[in-house]
Design an enzyme around this catalytic site. Structure first.
Site, PDB file in Angstrom:
ATOM      1  N   SER A 113       0.828  -1.217   0.000  1.00 32.22           N
ATOM      2  CA  SER A 113       0.000   0.000   0.000  1.00 32.22           C
ATOM      3  C   SER A 113       0.861   1.265   0.000  1.00 32.22           C
ATOM      4  CB  SER A 113      -0.984  -0.004   1.173  1.00 32.22           C
ATOM      5  OG  SER A 113      -0.317   0.163   2.395  1.00 32.22           O
ATOM      6  N   ASP A 149      20.615   3.092   6.787  1.00 34.92           N
ATOM      7  CA  ASP A 149      22.001   2.658   6.954  1.00 34.92           C
ATOM      8  C   ASP A 149      21.960   1.148   7.182  1.00 34.92           C
ATOM      9  OD1 ASP A 149      21.181   2.305   9.564  1.00 34.92           O
ATOM     10  OD2 ASP A 149      22.250   4.058  10.342  1.00 34.92           O
ATOM     11  N   HIS A 173       8.787   3.447   8.449  1.00 40.93           N
ATOM     12  CA  HIS A 173       8.641   2.516   9.566  1.00 40.93           C
ATOM     13  C   HIS A 173       7.431   2.947  10.403  1.00 40.93           C
ATOM     14  CE1 HIS A 173       9.860  -0.467  12.482  1.00 40.93           C
ATOM     15  NE2 HIS A 173       9.611   0.423  13.416  1.00 40.93           N
ATOM     16  N   GLY A 222      22.023  -0.515   9.885  1.00 42.13           N
ATOM     17  CA  GLY A 222      21.438  -0.918  11.162  1.00 42.13           C
ATOM     18  C   GLY A 222      19.956  -1.215  10.997  1.00 42.13           C
TER      19      GLY A 222
HETATM   20  C1  GAR Z   1       3.940  -0.642   6.618  1.00 37.68           C
HETATM   21  O1  GAR Z   1       3.225  -0.395   7.804  1.00 37.68           O
HETATM   22  C2  GAR Z   1       5.396  -0.256   6.781  1.00 37.68           C
HETATM   23  O2  GAR Z   1       5.590   0.888   7.555  1.00 37.68           O
HETATM   24  C3  GAR Z   1       5.933  -1.475   7.462  1.00 37.68           C
HETATM   25  O3  GAR Z   1       5.311  -2.562   6.832  1.00 37.68           O
HETATM   26  C4  GAR Z   1       4.034  -2.152   6.365  1.00 37.68           C
HETATM   27  C5  GAR Z   1       3.964  -2.472   4.890  1.00 37.68           C
HETATM   28  O4  GAR Z   1       2.687  -2.208   4.405  1.00 37.68           O
HETATM   29  N1  GAR Z   1       7.353  -1.544   7.378  1.00 37.68           N
HETATM   30  C6  GAR Z   1       8.131  -1.995   8.347  1.00 37.68           C
HETATM   31  O5  GAR Z   1       7.701  -2.436   9.391  1.00 37.68           O
HETATM   32  C7  GAR Z   1       9.613  -1.942   8.043  1.00 37.68           C
HETATM   33  N2  GAR Z   1      10.387  -2.095   9.243  1.00 37.68           N
HETATM   34  P1  GAR Z   1       2.467  -2.031   2.850  1.00 37.68           P
HETATM   35  O6  GAR Z   1       3.073  -3.276   2.182  1.00 37.68           O
HETATM   36  O7  GAR Z   1       0.969  -2.004   2.687  1.00 37.68           O
HETATM   37  O8  GAR Z   1       3.142  -0.764   2.434  1.00 37.68           O
END
Ligand code: GAR
Length: 202
Positions: free
Chosen positions: A16, A143, A111, A145
């Site tokens: 999304s 980065d 994130h 991390g």
């Molecule tokens: C989103 O909430 C994004 O912020 C998260 O995964 C979801 C993906 O949703 N990402 C992380 O947690 C990365 N550490 P999407 O596939 O519908 O964009």
């Protein structure tokens, strides 16, 4: 004249955030083109959406490959597509130093928490379980991390009124869809630099 930025989108699932970026590109809110959509998961819904939009896509599964080996295949595909900016959009992999060094200050992630709180997986559940009253989302440079690069933009989301972590996730997600295109638009159109941990615009 500088050429239009060529974005590579990396995703693992629903996609999304990729769609939010794609809409901003299509409407001209972000001056860029999407050159390639890459997934580490064959058949990820986001990849199917990209295909149906007529975008170039490739699935590069990570199973059976060492992290660096997989990353170098992804880097090769991005280079072939002449990508100059990479947007991680629900890409559930930590990038190896080899990947990060291939695109310095040109890899961006979203994130679903107010970093540095709740990095890693299931950030919304972590925030819910902790009992915070405010959460949100963060766009940051990547980065090598875990969700630790310099912060580009953040948006807050109140937790009050949410019945559970799913409801909080949905609230955060709708903010992600606003924040990510806006932050990418700024990075692509404004002057900025990294000073220590800070992304300084202007
Ligand atoms: C989103 O909430 C994004 O912020 C998260 O995964 C979801 C993906 O949703 N990402 C992380 O947690 C990365 N550490 P999407 O596939 O519908 O964009």
């Amino acid at each position: 004249m500088t050429r239009t930025a060529r974005l590579g989108i990396l995703l693992s699932g629903r996609g999304s955030n990729f769609q939010a970026l794609q809409r901003a590109v299509a409407s001209g809110d972000i001056e860029a083109e999407i050159a390639l959509v890459v997934s580490n998961v064959e058949g990820a819904p986001g990849i199917e959406t990209a295909r149906s939009l007529g975008l170039a896509t490739v699935a590069i599964p990570h199973e059976g490959r060492k992290r660096r080996e997989h990353d170098l295949l992804v880097v090769e595909a991005l280079r072939e597509a002449e990508v100059d900016w990479i947007c991680l959009a629900g890409y559930m992999r930590i990038l190896s130093p080899a990947f990060v060094e291939a695109f310095p200050e040109r890899i961006v992630n979203i994130h679903p928490s107010l970093l540095p709180s709740f990095p890693g997986l299931h950030a919304q559940e972590q925030a819910w379980d902790y009992g915070v009253r405010v959460s949100g989302c963060t766009v940051h440079l990547v980065d090598d991390g875990l969700d630790s690069g310099p912060i580009v933009a953040q948006a807050t989301v109140p937790v009050d009124g949410c019945a559970d972590a799913e409801e909080l996730s949905a609230r955060i997600l709708s903010q992600e869809h606003v924040l990510y295109p806006r932050a990418m638009g700024r990075l692509l159109s404004e002057r900025w630099r990294v000073a220590g941990r800070r992304v300084v615009f202007g």
